[in-house]
Design an enzyme around this catalytic site. Sequence first.
Site, short mmCIF file in Angstrom:
data_model
loop_
_atom_site.label_atom_id
_atom_site.label_comp_id
_atom_site.label_asym_id
_atom_site.label_seq_id
_atom_site.Cartn_x
_atom_site.Cartn_y
_atom_site.Cartn_z
N GLY B 7 40.79 51.40 2.72
CA GLY B 7 41.11 50.33 3.66
C GLY B 7 40.05 49.25 3.62
O GLY B 7 39.28 49.15 2.66
N PHE B 8 39.97 48.46 4.67
CA PHE B 8 39.01 47.35 4.69
C PHE B 8 37.57 47.84 4.53
O PHE B 8 36.80 47.27 3.77
CB PHE B 8 39.15 46.55 5.99
CG PHE B 8 40.37 45.69 6.03
CD1 PHE B 8 40.46 44.58 5.20
CD2 PHE B 8 41.42 45.98 6.87
CE1 PHE B 8 41.59 43.77 5.22
CE2 PHE B 8 42.56 45.18 6.89
CZ PHE B 8 42.64 44.08 6.07
N GLU B 167 52.29 40.18 18.94
CA GLU B 167 52.86 39.64 17.72
C GLU B 167 54.27 40.17 17.46
O GLU B 167 55.17 39.42 17.09
CB GLU B 167 51.93 39.94 16.53
CG GLU B 167 50.70 39.02 16.55
CD GLU B 167 49.58 39.43 15.61
OE1 GLU B 167 48.78 38.57 15.22
OE2 GLU B 167 49.50 40.64 15.26
N ASP B 304 37.67 52.16 12.02
CA ASP B 304 38.38 52.55 13.24
C ASP B 304 38.15 53.99 13.66
O ASP B 304 38.51 54.37 14.78
CB ASP B 304 39.89 52.36 13.05
CG ASP B 304 40.29 50.91 13.13
OD1 ASP B 304 39.43 50.08 13.49
OD2 ASP B 304 41.46 50.60 12.83
N GLN B 323 37.36 42.99 10.53
CA GLN B 323 35.99 42.51 10.37
C GLN B 323 34.90 43.57 10.58
O GLN B 323 34.02 43.71 9.73
CB GLN B 323 35.75 41.28 11.27
CG GLN B 323 36.13 39.97 10.60
CD GLN B 323 35.38 39.73 9.29
OE1 GLN B 323 34.21 40.02 9.15
NE2 GLN B 323 36.10 39.23 8.29
#
Lengths: 427, 427
Positions: B7-8, B167, B304, B323
């Site tokens: 992931g990020f 969203e 996370d 971020q």
Amino acid sequence: MVVVGGGFGGISAVRELADAPVEVTLVDRRNFHLFQPLLYQVATGALSDDEIASPLRAMLSHQRNATVLLGDVQKLDLDARRITHVGSDGVADELAYDSLIVSAGAGHSYFGHDEWEAHAPGLKTLEDALNVRGHILGALELAEREPAARDRWLTFVVVGGGPTGVELAGQLGEITRETMPRDFRRIDTRHARIVLIEQTDMILASYGKRLSARAERDLARLGVQVHTQASVVDIQDGLVRIERDGRVEDLAAGTVLWAAGVSASPLARLLGEASGAEVDRAGRVSVAPDLTLPDHPEVFAIGDMVRVRDRAGKIKPLPGIAQPAIQEGGHAARTITARLKGAKPPGEFRYFDKGNLATIGRARAIADLRGVRFGGLPAWLIWLTVHIFFLNGMQNRIIVFMRWTASFVTYGRDARIIFRTSESPDR
Amino acid sequence: MVVVGGGFGGISAVRELADAPVEVTLVDRRNFHLFQPLLYQVATGALSDDEIASPLRAMLSHQRNATVLLGDVQKLDLDARRITHVGSDGVADELAYDSLIVSAGAGHSYFGHDEWEAHAPGLKTLEDALNVRGHILGALELAEREPAARDRWLTFVVVGGGPTGVELAGQLGEITRETMPRDFRRIDTRHARIVLIEQTDMILASYGKRLSARAERDLARLGVQVHTQASVVDIQDGLVRIERDGRVEDLAAGTVLWAAGVSASPLARLLGEASGAEVDRAGRVSVAPDLTLPDHPEVFAIGDMVRVRDRAGKIKPLPGIAQPAIQEGGHAARTITARLKGAKPPGEFRYFDKGNLATIGRARAIADLRGVRFGGLPAWLIWLTVHIFFLNGMQNRIIVFMRWTASFVTYGRDARIIFRTSESPDR
């Protein structure tokens, strides 16, 4: 009136009826029209699923006489002129018609060996394409993980030397020879073995000997071994048993793909039972020269699920591609329109063969355009233009063109998600 | 060394190690990096799945010190410095490390009510997005089919007023108000009821009162009713029970979407058990200021799945967005590089808050850029630029930009395939 199935035949019929004095209801169990000729490109990571599908509602949004219903047609009552369709929540509903066009297509056939399906997935639906993609890319991943089973995971067998089989095998050659080598560290994907198995004595038989031989050479250049006059005797997990020249051979293959048999939608059999029309071994119902069913001039059946008879009662040989279905859909719609207007219906359906195209990887294809047969770059450029043109939706055309251009320049493939399916252990 | 999770956080760490004197093995159970911030756009038919995913192998193809292995990490032996990962065929393998970075992310949490998941799908994986898309579009299809159940099928409830919930609700407003009205014949999708449920007294609380109120006004313009200080008491098939101001209310809703709770990867708990680090109720493991685990300076956990302590032992509040994970990945990688080179490691991780952006449909967004808070078109343009820029792969950027432009001009959405899932009856 009612059209069952939003494939090439059904959509063609609905559109042809745009200006007819009639309300059309299109019933399909899927909410999109699928551009099947490019399914193998989704299966091999060249295109994304949504890019070869168009929402039926969007396609018919501006056709005010057309209504779309999402439902699985399970009963056809020709005497009462009524169909029963079931929604995704299991609730059934009926729909009455004055005219009916059934265009429900075809699925795979494993020639009585349904147990092979689990080990040799076919390529008819979008889910099939994502499943095949998972098998191909997953095999390369396992080859990278498992030195002991490397050869098996790097062996791919494609069963069936028609256009789908040839295109799949060609793509496997491109993936392993061009796209993937730099992406792996422990294996050299260029050593992957790709075997294409064909029962008759040549692949792409309908293109004639010369083009078939050319296709075979093109495939060889991509590392594909073509075994003709070879039949599959058994398929088990990781193993294909074939018979060639009387000898039995076992291939240890991590991936087996099925591109051999076709079986018509079960609705063809229902139509046969209801009308007395003949149903052949592939489950296709025979229709009259004007595409109607016996004693039911208001019921048309078209596309891959039918065989069309000529006036002498003989079956016309039509290829299982988009063009016959598209032309039959138009013919059925024009017949209905003529009847509504009291004009003379067009009568016998005549297929206009615009030609055949098959691609075998990068800048290589073969073409048979009304007897003019050629291959190489010109055939490939025609293939490319025709497929972009016939794709539905401007966005899809632009995206597919862009992906192909990028892939031509970089040898890359960006649509390489391996989806979790119900088979996967961790979902 | 080994990085778990692409992931990020994981990708950021691997890339930061490109020039370090070390061999990096990235292990992930998926073969792609997912751009989660746009997942809701796949769920609402604006983008196709492959367009927000990048193959890990392609991303790291040119980084010669990086190897990718597809495997599900099931055991972490911190004492023996070894992890166990399992391939898609169920075969397990071990991998030794000198340094380890674990970045395995988070999934949904239904706060002890796992039985709600079947009726209220969440949005964490690509499969989730396609599942949610099927629920949304399938509900509209059923509304068109079933006059008796129309109101229920046209009611959509979104649980959770954070960025994902807002969203999703905004997109539901756009779909029903702008995209779909012309596509249906029997229903008016503009009458769809969309309810956003938030437990606290405002949506998007982290943006402050003024922007929260603005978002609520923007949502109202798209037909979304916002219920704050409302909590979900029960979810059953077609029904949500909520409690507001002490009163219990039942909403008959064909579609319920879950955007409320987050639960860390099970690997966080394994790390806690192995190292003695604290694990909180959401399953997140606490890490030291330099992102390492107690007594295991060679093991980092980021993203996370962790809570980061400051030097005083207090938890630093970090948002669950890309971020922090990206910056933590870089920090862990720089610490490892410094150690290898005998240099001084950077020490405590400090989060640099570049700002927050959330979009609420067409040309509407809110931005909080280091305390400068604003909304409307400027915020939306920044949102758009940032998301295109951070998306991986040039093809994906071009395609997403093209789809957004087309959608802005035509109000259309082309990625509207309803996939068959294991739940579907006819597969």
